[in-house]
Design a protein around this motif. Structure first.
Motif, PDB file in Angstrom:
ATOM      1  N   VAL A  53     -15.840 -14.459   1.091  1.00 34.72           N
ATOM      2  CA  VAL A  53     -14.785 -15.407   0.811  1.00 34.72           C
ATOM      3  C   VAL A  53     -13.396 -15.010   1.364  1.00 34.72           C
ATOM      4  N   GLN A  54     -12.743 -15.719   2.138  1.00 32.28           N
ATOM      5  CA  GLN A  54     -11.467 -15.357   2.816  1.00 32.28           C
ATOM      6  C   GLN A  54     -10.327 -15.795   1.901  1.00 32.28           C
ATOM      7  N   ALA A  55      -9.307 -14.689   1.621  1.00 35.46           N
ATOM      8  CA  ALA A  55      -8.239 -15.103   1.053  1.00 35.46           C
ATOM      9  C   ALA A  55      -7.051 -14.875   1.842  1.00 35.46           C
ATOM     10  N   ASN A  56      -7.015 -13.611   2.972  1.00 31.57           N
ATOM     11  CA  ASN A  56      -5.881 -13.639   3.696  1.00 31.57           C
ATOM     12  C   ASN A  56      -5.504 -14.734   4.778  1.00 31.57           C
ATOM     13  N   ASN A  57      -4.823 -14.657   5.363  1.00 35.36           N
ATOM     14  CA  ASN A  57      -4.557 -15.830   6.503  1.00 35.36           C
ATOM     15  C   ASN A  57      -5.433 -15.424   7.411  1.00 35.36           C
ATOM     16  N   LEU A  58      -5.665 -14.434   8.054  1.00 32.92           N
ATOM     17  CA  LEU A  58      -6.625 -13.965   9.036  1.00 32.92           C
ATOM     18  C   LEU A  58      -7.482 -12.962   8.193  1.00 32.92           C
ATOM     19  N   LEU A  59      -8.661 -13.375   8.282  1.00 32.12           N
ATOM     20  CA  LEU A  59      -9.791 -12.717   7.562  1.00 32.12           C
ATOM     21  C   LEU A  59      -9.811 -10.993   7.802  1.00 32.12           C
ATOM     22  N   GLU A  60      -9.771 -10.414   7.204  1.00 34.91           N
ATOM     23  CA  GLU A  60      -9.543  -9.078   7.321  1.00 34.91           C
ATOM     24  C   GLU A  60     -10.830  -8.337   7.118  1.00 34.91           C
ATOM     25  N   ASP A  61     -11.660  -8.948   6.172  1.00 36.28           N
ATOM     26  CA  ASP A  61     -13.120  -8.341   5.948  1.00 36.28           C
ATOM     27  C   ASP A  61     -13.832  -8.772   7.317  1.00 36.28           C
ATOM     28  N   ILE A 336      -6.782 -23.417  -3.421  1.00 37.55           N
ATOM     29  CA  ILE A 336      -5.806 -22.990  -3.121  1.00 37.55           C
ATOM     30  C   ILE A 336      -6.215 -22.327  -1.586  1.00 37.55           C
ATOM     31  N   ASP A 337      -5.498 -22.634  -0.380  1.00 35.13           N
ATOM     32  CA  ASP A 337      -5.675 -22.239   0.871  1.00 35.13           C
ATOM     33  C   ASP A 337      -5.635 -20.660   1.098  1.00 35.13           C
ATOM     34  N   ARG A 338      -6.015 -20.379   2.308  1.00 40.86           N
ATOM     35  CA  ARG A 338      -6.004 -18.871   2.613  1.00 40.86           C
ATOM     36  C   ARG A 338      -4.553 -18.699   2.912  1.00 40.86           C
ATOM     37  N   GLY A 339      -4.228 -17.269   2.783  1.00 40.13           N
ATOM     38  CA  GLY A 339      -2.795 -16.911   2.910  1.00 40.13           C
ATOM     39  C   GLY A 339      -2.127 -16.973   1.393  1.00 40.13           C
ATOM     40  N   VAL A 340      -1.992 -18.213   0.863  1.00 36.41           N
ATOM     41  CA  VAL A 340      -1.487 -18.200  -0.406  1.00 36.41           C
ATOM     42  C   VAL A 340      -2.551 -17.643  -1.556  1.00 36.41           C
ATOM     43  N   ARG A 341      -3.873 -17.757  -1.070  1.00 37.32           N
ATOM     44  CA  ARG A 341      -4.979 -17.284  -1.826  1.00 37.32           C
ATOM     45  C   ARG A 341      -4.795 -15.655  -2.082  1.00 37.32           C
ATOM     46  N   ARG A 342      -4.316 -15.239  -1.328  1.00 35.47           N
ATOM     47  CA  ARG A 342      -4.463 -13.507  -1.140  1.00 35.47           C
ATOM     48  C   ARG A 342      -3.429 -13.233  -2.674  1.00 35.47           C
ATOM     49  N   HIS A 345      -6.473 -13.109  -5.271  1.00 38.72           N
ATOM     50  CA  HIS A 345      -7.770 -12.119  -5.074  1.00 38.72           C
ATOM     51  C   HIS A 345      -7.650 -11.869  -3.623  1.00 38.72           C
ATOM     52  N   ASP A 346      -8.274 -10.661  -3.099  1.00 35.65           N
ATOM     53  CA  ASP A 346      -8.575 -10.252  -1.916  1.00 35.65           C
ATOM     54  C   ASP A 346      -9.643 -10.900  -1.067  1.00 35.65           C
ATOM     55  N   ASP A 347      -9.857 -10.803   0.237  1.00 29.96           N
ATOM     56  CA  ASP A 347     -10.953 -11.089   0.921  1.00 29.96           C
ATOM     57  C   ASP A 347     -12.218 -10.573   0.145  1.00 29.96           C
ATOM     58  N   ILE A 348     -13.434 -11.147   0.002  1.00 27.85           N
ATOM     59  CA  ILE A 348     -14.380 -10.369  -0.729  1.00 27.85           C
ATOM     60  C   ILE A 348     -15.602 -10.522   0.470  1.00 27.85           C
ATOM     61  N   THR A 349     -16.270  -9.582   0.623  1.00 25.39           N
ATOM     62  CA  THR A 349     -17.591  -9.468   1.353  1.00 25.39           C
ATOM     63  C   THR A 349     -18.659  -8.955   0.625  1.00 25.39           C
ATOM     64  N   VAL A 350     -19.977  -9.361   0.298  1.00 22.64           N
ATOM     65  CA  VAL A 350     -20.897  -9.086  -0.486  1.00 22.64           C
ATOM     66  C   VAL A 350     -22.405  -9.230   0.520  1.00 22.64           C
ATOM     67  N   ILE A 351     -22.931  -8.147   0.488  1.00 28.21           N
ATOM     68  CA  ILE A 351     -24.326  -8.262   1.217  1.00 28.21           C
ATOM     69  C   ILE A 351     -25.351  -7.391   0.298  1.00 28.21           C
ATOM     70  N   VAL A 352     -26.319  -8.285  -0.177  1.00 20.39           N
ATOM     71  CA  VAL A 352     -27.315  -7.678  -1.229  1.00 20.39           C
ATOM     72  C   VAL A 352     -28.697  -7.478  -0.294  1.00 20.39           C
ATOM     73  N   VAL A 353     -29.279  -6.353  -0.568  1.00 19.69           N
ATOM     74  CA  VAL A 353     -30.446  -5.962   0.240  1.00 19.69           C
ATOM     75  C   VAL A 353     -31.570  -5.775  -0.753  1.00 19.69           C
ATOM     76  N   SER A 379     -11.356 -17.531  11.533  1.00 17.82           N
ATOM     77  CA  SER A 379     -10.725 -16.268  12.319  1.00 17.82           C
ATOM     78  C   SER A 379     -10.212 -16.826  13.731  1.00 17.82           C
ATOM     79  N   LEU A 380      -9.225 -16.067  14.293  1.00 18.55           N
ATOM     80  CA  LEU A 380      -8.826 -16.434  15.824  1.00 18.55           C
ATOM     81  C   LEU A 380     -10.008 -15.965  16.547  1.00 18.55           C
ATOM     82  N   PRO A 381     -10.084 -16.583  17.775  1.00 20.61           N
ATOM     83  CA  PRO A 381     -10.867 -15.891  18.816  1.00 20.61           C
ATOM     84  C   PRO A 381     -11.133 -14.392  18.897  1.00 20.61           C
TER      85      PRO A 381
END
Length: 397
Positions: A53-61, A336-342, A345-353, A379-381
């Motif tokens: 889930v993205q929070a930053n204007n540009l996804l940093e995760d 709430i849209d990205r950028g303001v969402r930060r 909360h932060d960008d959140i990445t989860v992988i369950v193996v 994200s940008l190209p």
């Protein structure tokens, strides 16, 4: 008045379809607003689930799961590689890791003809050195790239062994069943490098005995040199090489006193664990998840529900907690849209193996088709650097 302001801010940060692209190398992933998810997939050692889930204007995760061959030769070891890269100051470093770390790992595995702690260490080192070369080239045109960095959490399952390597404060947690009771307990596998941890502060003081300001309590948060919470990372060259800690780097990142030795380290903490029959699953996640859920809470959520959608379920639980802390409804937080969402909360990445004990022990020698999945988001190209604007205080670790 507040709702009007929020609507204005959301409009400012809303992506234009011709300016941004959805990026994912896997067609099975789905996008739902700021949430990207792949509820179910199959890897060499069992099943998996991913969500971002993205929070930053540009996804940093950034994140990836690679399963199949772990070397450049098909005769080499097979297994599963998982990477979670939590960027800060911009997305450039985490994107670079996503493109290079696994390739370096395969190269060193081929040279050694086996998987090992040393192979993983070399892959981290080569990734750090490669990003330093990129910064050196970009410095004359985009000097602020020197202040971009990333945490880096990697897991490798090969021949019944689980390797965990980490720089920064992302976390890997194992769910292990207790035979006597049937309950599943959480076991943290990764060592974290965040100045809020007392042992990390002691380590920093021991490494820099002549610098009483190596760790500073700023706005009630411990920060290395008053700038950054993590003590180890990939990138953040401005705190590793003195020649990049000068103009035209923004004044907020420049230190008053020159330094000879690197302030931050890129040396990963690496551990190897022999997997057992009652090891059920591993949760790999950026600190955005662990800010809101404890290790055991996360394990309970995975254990008490079907495998399908596990990562998305964890992200939702974290967002519900984030909303509760701000005394708002989860449904309103999602608007709430990205950028303001930060600010929530932060960008959140989860992988369950998930681990299938029937195949884990023999998967290293079993040939299978290669699987490659990357976590998505708006994200940008891929080859576009972020705008060189000063990162906000919220955007720094």
């Amino acid at each position: 008045m507040l709702s009007g302001l929020m609507n204005l801010l959301r409009a400012c940060f809303r992506p234009r379809s011709d300016q941004y692209v959805h990026t994912s190398s896997d067609t099975g992933g789905r996008q739902d607003g700021l949430l990207w998810y792949k509820d179910h997939g199959q890897h060499v050692n069992g099943e998996f689930s991913m969500a971002v889930v993205q929070a930053n204007n540009l996804l940093e995760d950034q994140s990836q799961l690679e399963s199949g061959s772990l070397s450049l030769h098909e005769s080499g070891p097979h297994g599963t590689f998982v990477g979670v890269y939590d960027g800060h100051g911009g997305p450039e470093t985490s994107r670079y890791i996503n493109d290079h770390l696994f390739q370096h790992l395969k190269r060193f595995t081929s040279e050694q003809q086996s998987m090992s702690v040393e192979v993983i260490r070399k892959a981290f080192q080569a990734t750090e050195e490669g990003f330093l070369s990129l910064v050196t080239k970009q410095w004359p045109m985009k000097p602020q790239i020197a202040a971009v960095g990333s945490c880096c959490l990697a897991g490798v399952i090969c021949n019944g062994t689980l390797y965990i390597a980490n720089v920064g404060d992302s976390r890997a947690v194992l769910g292990r069943a207790v035979k006597a009771t049937g309950e599943v307990l959480s076991i943290q596998l990764s060592a974290e490098h965040n100045a809020c941890i007392e042992s990390v502060r002691h380590e920093l003081h021991a490494l820099h005995p002549d610098d009483p300001q190596i760790v500073v309590l700023k706005h009630n948060v411990w920060r290395v040199k008053g700038l950054i919470q993590v003590s180890r990372s990939i990138g953040d060259v401005y705190l590793k090489k003195a020649e990049f800690n000068r103009e035209p780097l923004y004044a907020k990142f420049r230190l008053r006193e020159p330094f000879k030795n690197p302030i931050l380290s890129s040396e990963p903490s690496i551990s190897a664990h022999q997997l057992q029959a009652h090891d059920q699953f591993i949760i790999f996640a950026s600190d955005g998840l662990w800010e809101h859920l404890s290790n055991q809470e996360a394990v309970d959520i995975v254990q008490n529900h079907p495998h399908n959608g596990s990562a998305r379920r964890l992200v939702k639980a974290a967002l519900q907690e984030a909303a509760k802390k701000r005394e708002m409804r989860y449904s309103d937080l999602k608007k709430i849209d990205r950028g303001v969402r930060r600010h929530f909360h932060d960008d959140i990445t989860v992988i369950v193996v998930f681990l299938d004990s029937n195949v884990v022990s023999r998967a290293g020698s079993v040939k299978c088709s290669n699987i490659s999945v990357r976590g998505g988001g708006i994200s940008l190209p891929p080859n576009t650097l972020a705008p060189c604007t000063p990162p906000t205080e919220a955007g720094r670790l």
